[in-house]
Design a protein around this motif. Structure first.
Motif, PDB file in Angstrom:
ATOM      1  N   LYS A  56      10.958 -70.165 -25.459  1.00  0.00           N
ATOM      2  CA  LYS A  56      11.438 -68.794 -25.637  1.00  0.00           C
ATOM      3  C   LYS A  56      11.079 -67.908 -24.447  1.00  0.00           C
ATOM      4  O   LYS A  56      11.899 -67.096 -23.989  1.00  0.00           O
ATOM      5  CB  LYS A  56      10.855 -68.210 -26.926  1.00  0.00           C
ATOM      6  N   THR A  90      12.991 -68.604 -34.004  1.00  0.00           N
ATOM      7  CA  THR A  90      12.432 -69.937 -33.802  1.00  0.00           C
ATOM      8  C   THR A  90      12.059 -70.492 -35.174  1.00  0.00           C
ATOM      9  O   THR A  90      11.654 -69.748 -36.068  1.00  0.00           O
ATOM     10  CB  THR A  90      11.187 -69.910 -32.900  1.00  0.00           C
ATOM     11  N   ARG A 119       7.857 -74.098 -28.917  1.00  0.00           N
ATOM     12  CA  ARG A 119       8.785 -73.024 -29.287  1.00  0.00           C
ATOM     13  C   ARG A 119       8.556 -71.784 -28.428  1.00  0.00           C
ATOM     14  O   ARG A 119       9.495 -71.214 -27.869  1.00  0.00           O
ATOM     15  CB  ARG A 119       8.619 -72.661 -30.768  1.00  0.00           C
ATOM     16  N   ILE A 155      15.863 -71.665 -31.583  1.00  0.00           N
ATOM     17  CA  ILE A 155      15.031 -72.745 -31.064  1.00  0.00           C
ATOM     18  C   ILE A 155      14.261 -73.389 -32.207  1.00  0.00           C
ATOM     19  O   ILE A 155      13.629 -72.685 -33.006  1.00  0.00           O
ATOM     20  CB  ILE A 155      14.052 -72.218 -29.994  1.00  0.00           C
TER      21      ILE A 155
END
Length: 252
Positions: A18, A33, A14, A6
């Protein structure tokens, strides 16, 4: 489990992406991320990644430039664009050029399920020993994207002819870094972007000198030059004569 990265410059986005979705139910594991495109590119160089979910607009390397770089280096990685409303049309264009999908902010769970279910199926098929990949729609898809961006850049120049136009401004408008935009503009046109802008402005000035009654100083303003002397200098460099002499000769 398929591996998902991500990428978004906003930490809360983010973390929200998630934690909000049950990725394992979709067959995915979030393996990392990143907060910008360059960090993401470094990540996929050293970590097996199946899908990159990336925002379009980020400082430095944005999502479209990241997609282009990954496409060249790791064409097997699927790219999904995360788009704000103002980027929606541009995201749609990118999909036609090979990007696997988009998610519009705020992200809806049903859309995530539908999109990632489709990608998961594609990844499972690709993992089969006897799998024959479909012919790519266009091996130069991101070159095509660059050509579309050239068109958009030229439109921007035409629409903002009365303003000072910078490389950084147009690159930002197209969600690229200035360096990357400068390189592919030169590659596609064989001309530096600033030289192109100057040429467009001078051609517009030539039209106004020939077909209007505006004073030369006013024409300078109309093509984005607030320094009359500098305008005359640039005009003479490109045309070989002063603006006033050009008008006089055309009226003979």
């Amino acid at each position: 489990m398929h591996k998902l990265l991500i990428v978004d410059d906003e930490e809360y986005v983010r973390n929200g992406l998630k934690k909000r979705f049950s990725w394992q139910e979709f067959g995915f594991q979030v393996i990392g991320t990143c907060n910008n495109g360059q960090e993401a590119l470094d990540f996929v160089r050293t970590n097996q990644t199946h899908v990159v979910l990336t925002d379009i607009k980020m400082p430095g390397m944005g999502g479209l430039e990241l997609a282009a770089q990954i496409h060249q280096l790791f064409p097997e990685i699927h790219i999904i664009l995360l788009s704000a409303y103002n980027d929606f049309k541009f995201a749609q264009e990118a999909i036609k050029l090979g990007v696997k999908g988009y998610l519009l902010k705020p992200v809806e769970e049903d859309e995530v399920k539908e999109l990632f279910a489709s990608i998961s199926k594609s990844l499972r098929l690709a993992a089969r020993p006897n799998y024959i990949p479909p012919a790519p729609a266009d091996l130069s898809s991101y070159n095509s994207m660059e050509k579309q961006c050239i068109t958009r850049a030229k439109q921007f120049v035409e629409e903002h002819i009365e303003s000072k136009i910078t490389l950084q401004e147009v690159a930002r408008e197209l969600h690229f870094t200035a360096t990357y935009f400068s390189i592919f503009f030169k590659k596609e046109t064989n001309q530096n972007f600033i030289d192109y802008v100057t040429e467009v402005k001078i051609k517009k000035a030539m039209q106004l000198l020939q077909y209007s009654d505006f004073l030369v100083k006013d024409i300078a303003y109309k093509v984005g030059y607030d320094d009359y002397s500098y305008f005359c200098k640039i005009f003479r460099k490109y045309v070989g004569t002063t603006p006033l002499d050009y008008r006089t000769n055309r009226m003979k």
